[in-house]
Scaffold this motif. Structure first.
Motif, PDB file in Angstrom:
ATOM      1  N   ASP A  98     -60.959  38.904  10.276  1.00  0.00           N
ATOM      2  CA  ASP A  98     -60.281  37.921   9.414  1.00  0.00           C
ATOM      3  C   ASP A  98     -58.777  37.913   9.666  1.00  0.00           C
ATOM      4  OD1 ASP A  98     -62.595  37.154   8.326  1.00  0.00           O
ATOM      5  OD2 ASP A  98     -62.333  38.184   6.406  1.00  0.00           O
ATOM      6  N   TRP A  99     -58.247  39.087   9.915  1.00  0.00           N
ATOM      7  CA  TRP A  99     -56.807  39.182  10.190  1.00  0.00           C
ATOM      8  C   TRP A  99     -56.466  38.395  11.447  1.00  0.00           C
ATOM      9  CZ3 TRP A  99     -52.706  40.550  13.196  1.00  0.00           C
ATOM     10  CH2 TRP A  99     -51.501  40.812  12.535  1.00  0.00           C
ATOM     11  N   TRP A 100     -57.261  38.589  12.505  1.00  0.00           N
ATOM     12  CA  TRP A 100     -56.986  37.881  13.764  1.00  0.00           C
ATOM     13  C   TRP A 100     -57.287  36.394  13.644  1.00  0.00           C
ATOM     14  CZ3 TRP A 100     -53.521  39.917  16.317  1.00  0.00           C
ATOM     15  CH2 TRP A 100     -53.453  41.299  16.523  1.00  0.00           C
ATOM     16  N   ARG A 101     -58.268  36.039  12.826  1.00  0.00           N
ATOM     17  CA  ARG A 101     -58.556  34.604  12.597  1.00  0.00           C
ATOM     18  C   ARG A 101     -57.321  33.937  12.000  1.00  0.00           C
ATOM     19  NH1 ARG A 101     -63.034  34.933   9.440  1.00  0.00           N
ATOM     20  NH2 ARG A 101     -64.414  34.682  11.202  1.00  0.00           N
ATOM     21  N   ARG A 102     -56.747  34.586  11.001  1.00  0.00           N
ATOM     22  CA  ARG A 102     -55.547  34.016  10.366  1.00  0.00           C
ATOM     23  C   ARG A 102     -54.383  33.971  11.356  1.00  0.00           C
ATOM     24  NH1 ARG A 102     -57.432  36.912   5.904  1.00  0.00           N
ATOM     25  NH2 ARG A 102     -55.981  38.617   6.273  1.00  0.00           N
ATOM     26  N   HIS A 103     -54.291  34.998  12.179  1.00  0.00           N
ATOM     27  CA  HIS A 103     -53.229  35.028  13.199  1.00  0.00           C
ATOM     28  C   HIS A 103     -53.336  33.787  14.093  1.00  0.00           C
ATOM     29  CE1 HIS A 103     -50.707  36.613  16.504  1.00  0.00           C
ATOM     30  NE2 HIS A 103     -51.657  36.148  17.308  1.00  0.00           N
ATOM     31  N   TRP A 104     -54.529  33.497  14.602  1.00  0.00           N
ATOM     32  CA  TRP A 104     -54.693  32.358  15.519  1.00  0.00           C
ATOM     33  C   TRP A 104     -54.580  31.031  14.776  1.00  0.00           C
ATOM     34  CZ3 TRP A 104     -53.657  32.748  20.333  1.00  0.00           C
ATOM     35  CH2 TRP A 104     -53.798  33.989  20.965  1.00  0.00           C
ATOM     36  N   ASP A 105     -55.002  31.018  13.518  1.00  0.00           N
ATOM     37  CA  ASP A 105     -54.786  29.804  12.717  1.00  0.00           C
ATOM     38  C   ASP A 105     -53.289  29.491  12.654  1.00  0.00           C
ATOM     39  OD1 ASP A 105     -57.437  29.323  12.152  1.00  0.00           O
ATOM     40  OD2 ASP A 105     -57.385  30.135  10.120  1.00  0.00           O
ATOM     41  N   ARG A 106     -52.513  30.513  12.392  1.00  0.00           N
ATOM     42  CA  ARG A 106     -51.051  30.323  12.271  1.00  0.00           C
ATOM     43  C   ARG A 106     -50.438  29.842  13.579  1.00  0.00           C
ATOM     44  NH1 ARG A 106     -51.235  35.163   9.475  1.00  0.00           N
ATOM     45  NH2 ARG A 106     -50.517  36.333  11.290  1.00  0.00           N
ATOM     46  N   HIS A 107     -50.978  30.293  14.707  1.00  0.00           N
ATOM     47  CA  HIS A 107     -50.389  29.958  16.009  1.00  0.00           C
ATOM     48  C   HIS A 107     -50.950  28.670  16.621  1.00  0.00           C
ATOM     49  CE1 HIS A 107     -48.900  34.032  15.619  1.00  0.00           C
ATOM     50  NE2 HIS A 107     -47.992  33.692  16.508  1.00  0.00           N
TER      51      HIS A 107
ATOM     52  N   ALA B 177     -64.479  31.534  23.079  1.00  0.00           N
ATOM     53  CA  ALA B 177     -63.083  31.512  22.603  1.00  0.00           C
ATOM     54  C   ALA B 177     -62.364  30.313  23.228  1.00  0.00           C
ATOM     55  CB  ALA B 177     -62.373  32.832  22.909  1.00  0.00           C
ATOM     56  N   ILE B 178     -62.857  29.139  22.926  1.00  0.00           N
ATOM     57  CA  ILE B 178     -62.401  27.900  23.588  1.00  0.00           C
ATOM     58  C   ILE B 178     -60.993  27.503  23.153  1.00  0.00           C
ATOM     59  CG2 ILE B 178     -63.420  26.336  21.864  1.00  0.00           C
ATOM     60  CD1 ILE B 178     -64.301  24.561  24.290  1.00  0.00           C
ATOM     61  N   GLY B 179     -60.498  28.100  22.077  1.00  0.00           N
ATOM     62  CA  GLY B 179     -59.129  27.812  21.632  1.00  0.00           C
ATOM     63  C   GLY B 179     -58.971  26.345  21.255  1.00  0.00           C
ATOM     64  N   THR B 180     -57.900  25.716  21.742  1.00  0.00           N
ATOM     65  CA  THR B 180     -57.629  24.308  21.434  1.00  0.00           C
ATOM     66  C   THR B 180     -58.287  23.366  22.448  1.00  0.00           C
ATOM     67  OG1 THR B 180     -55.604  24.354  22.727  1.00  0.00           O
ATOM     68  CG2 THR B 180     -55.391  24.887  20.384  1.00  0.00           C
ATOM     69  N   GLY B 181     -59.115  23.927  23.318  1.00  0.00           N
ATOM     70  CA  GLY B 181     -59.848  23.082  24.266  1.00  0.00           C
ATOM     71  C   GLY B 181     -59.041  22.650  25.481  1.00  0.00           C
ATOM     72  N   LEU B 182     -58.083  23.479  25.885  1.00  0.00           N
ATOM     73  CA  LEU B 182     -57.263  23.102  27.048  1.00  0.00           C
ATOM     74  C   LEU B 182     -58.092  22.960  28.328  1.00  0.00           C
ATOM     75  CD1 LEU B 182     -53.988  25.203  26.530  1.00  0.00           C
ATOM     76  CD2 LEU B 182     -54.271  22.722  26.326  1.00  0.00           C
TER      77      LEU B 182
ATOM     78  N   PRO C  47     -50.184  45.431  18.405  1.00  0.00           N
ATOM     79  CA  PRO C  47     -50.130  45.306  16.937  1.00  0.00           C
ATOM     80  C   PRO C  47     -49.650  43.935  16.452  1.00  0.00           C
ATOM     81  CG  PRO C  47     -48.494  46.911  17.734  1.00  0.00           C
ATOM     82  CD  PRO C  47     -49.330  46.522  18.907  1.00  0.00           C
ATOM     83  N   ILE C  48     -48.735  43.301  17.198  1.00  0.00           N
ATOM     84  CA  ILE C  48     -48.166  42.033  16.704  1.00  0.00           C
ATOM     85  C   ILE C  48     -49.087  40.841  16.989  1.00  0.00           C
ATOM     86  CG2 ILE C  48     -46.260  40.369  16.998  1.00  0.00           C
ATOM     87  CD1 ILE C  48     -44.448  42.801  17.574  1.00  0.00           C
ATOM     88  N   GLY C  49     -49.605  40.794  18.228  1.00  0.00           N
ATOM     89  CA  GLY C  49     -50.357  39.593  18.614  1.00  0.00           C
ATOM     90  C   GLY C  49     -51.755  39.858  19.154  1.00  0.00           C
ATOM     91  N   GLY C  50     -52.197  41.114  19.142  1.00  0.00           N
ATOM     92  CA  GLY C  50     -53.541  41.428  19.646  1.00  0.00           C
ATOM     93  C   GLY C  50     -53.657  41.222  21.147  1.00  0.00           C
ATOM     94  N   GLU C  51     -52.511  41.218  21.831  1.00  0.00           N
ATOM     95  CA  GLU C  51     -52.477  40.878  23.260  1.00  0.00           C
ATOM     96  C   GLU C  51     -52.492  42.148  24.115  1.00  0.00           C
ATOM     97  OE1 GLU C  51     -52.269  37.643  23.993  1.00  0.00           O
ATOM     98  OE2 GLU C  51     -51.948  37.756  26.146  1.00  0.00           O
ATOM     99  N   HIS C  52     -53.537  42.264  24.951  1.00  0.00           N
ATOM    100  CA  HIS C  52     -53.683  43.442  25.826  1.00  0.00           C
ATOM    101  C   HIS C  52     -53.280  43.068  27.251  1.00  0.00           C
ATOM    102  CE1 HIS C  52     -56.122  45.922  22.958  1.00  0.00           C
ATOM    103  NE2 HIS C  52     -56.221  44.723  22.402  1.00  0.00           N
ATOM    104  N   PHE C  53     -52.623  44.012  27.934  1.00  0.00           N
ATOM    105  CA  PHE C  53     -52.167  43.741  29.298  1.00  0.00           C
ATOM    106  C   PHE C  53     -52.815  44.631  30.351  1.00  0.00           C
ATOM    107  CE2 PHE C  53     -48.837  41.754  26.836  1.00  0.00           C
ATOM    108  CZ  PHE C  53     -48.580  40.607  27.568  1.00  0.00           C
TER     109      PHE C  53
END
Ligand SMILES: C[S@@+](CC[C@H](N)C(=O)[O-])C[C@H]1O[C@@H](n2cnc3c(N)ncnc32)[C@H](O)[C@@H]1O
Length: 216
Positions: free
Chosen positions: A9-18, A53-58, A168-174
């Motif tokens: 739910d936390w990450w869902r809200r994160h992506w909703d915001r972005h 995880a289709i995102g905005t459909g780019l 921690p900020i964006g769930g982004e792994h490198f």
């Protein structure tokens, strides 16, 4: 609520915001770093295709006309933009909310599974890959593109430091390398490119036709 659903739910809200700024930011990354990956990946998709995880459909403009496309996405706001884009392109696509780590499809449902720039963001990417493998038909294709751990050790150290903030900020792994899991599953890697100092990797891999060598 279980710890994993709280996290989801936390990450869902994160992506909703972005969602509103996503296309602009990703458009920049596509131009400077990811190049022709969307066309490369989607151009190889045939038959019944699942995009995870289709995102905005780019990716939508890049699929061949004959593809029967299903897309799942965690964030309702991202999915809403994908819906709009599909309408603007007059593209028939079945879009639904879903969790990449627990796909609501039967085993062996799709001829191809596509995932672009999301395995870096899905919390348990190994579980998501296991799910993609499960829903692929024997002989089906897994089509992936993402940023991964660099082949350059100096850059990899930089990525390790970057992750201290981005996870921690964006769930982004490198530092992930999905290809290792795909190989371990016994897939035949048919096409594979790695560029930009090994930071960007794309692959086409075919699921074994009879039985898979899934590790325990
Ligand atoms: C960087 S964006 C990539 C979007 C799209 N694939 C693209 O190529 O532009 C990552 C996406 O993964 C989605 N996501 C993250 N975790 C997910 C999960 N467990 N299940 C489904 N989607 C997820 C996010 O909501 C977000 O839309």
């Amino acid at each position: 609520m279980s710890p994993s659903s709280v996290q989801r739910d936390w990450w869902r809200r994160h992506w909703d915001r972005h969602s509103r700024t996503y296309d602009r930011q990703m458009g920049f990354m596509d131009r400077v770093l990811f190049r022709d990956n969307r066309g490369w990946v989607c151009g190889q998709a045939t038959g019944e295709v699942l995009e995870v995880a289709i995102g905005t459909g780019l990716n939508l403009p890049h699929y061949p006309a004959g593809v029967a496309l299903t897309g799942i996405e965690l964030s309702p706001a991202m999915l809403e933009i994908a819906h709009r884009r599909a309408g603007e392109l007059s593209r028939r696509v079945y879009l639904r909310l879903g969790d990449a780590e627990a796909l609501e499809f039967l085993d062996a449902s799709f001829d191809a599974v596509v995932c672009t720039f999301s395995l870096c963001a899905i919390p348990d990417h190994e579980r998501a890959l296991t799910e993609m493998i499960r829903v692929l038909r024997p002989g089906g294709r897994l089509l992936l593109a993402d940023h991964v751990a660099s082949s350059n050790p100096v850059l990899r150290t930089g990525q390790r430091l970057l992750e201290l903030a981005t996870i921690p900020i964006g769930g982004e792994h490198f530092l992930r390398r999905p290809i290792e899991r795909v190989r371990a599953a016994g897939f035949d890697i048919e096409r594979h490119d790695r560029f930009a100092l090994g930071i960007v990797e794309r692959l086409t891999a075919r699921k074994p036709a009879s039985g898979s060598k899934e590790p325990a």
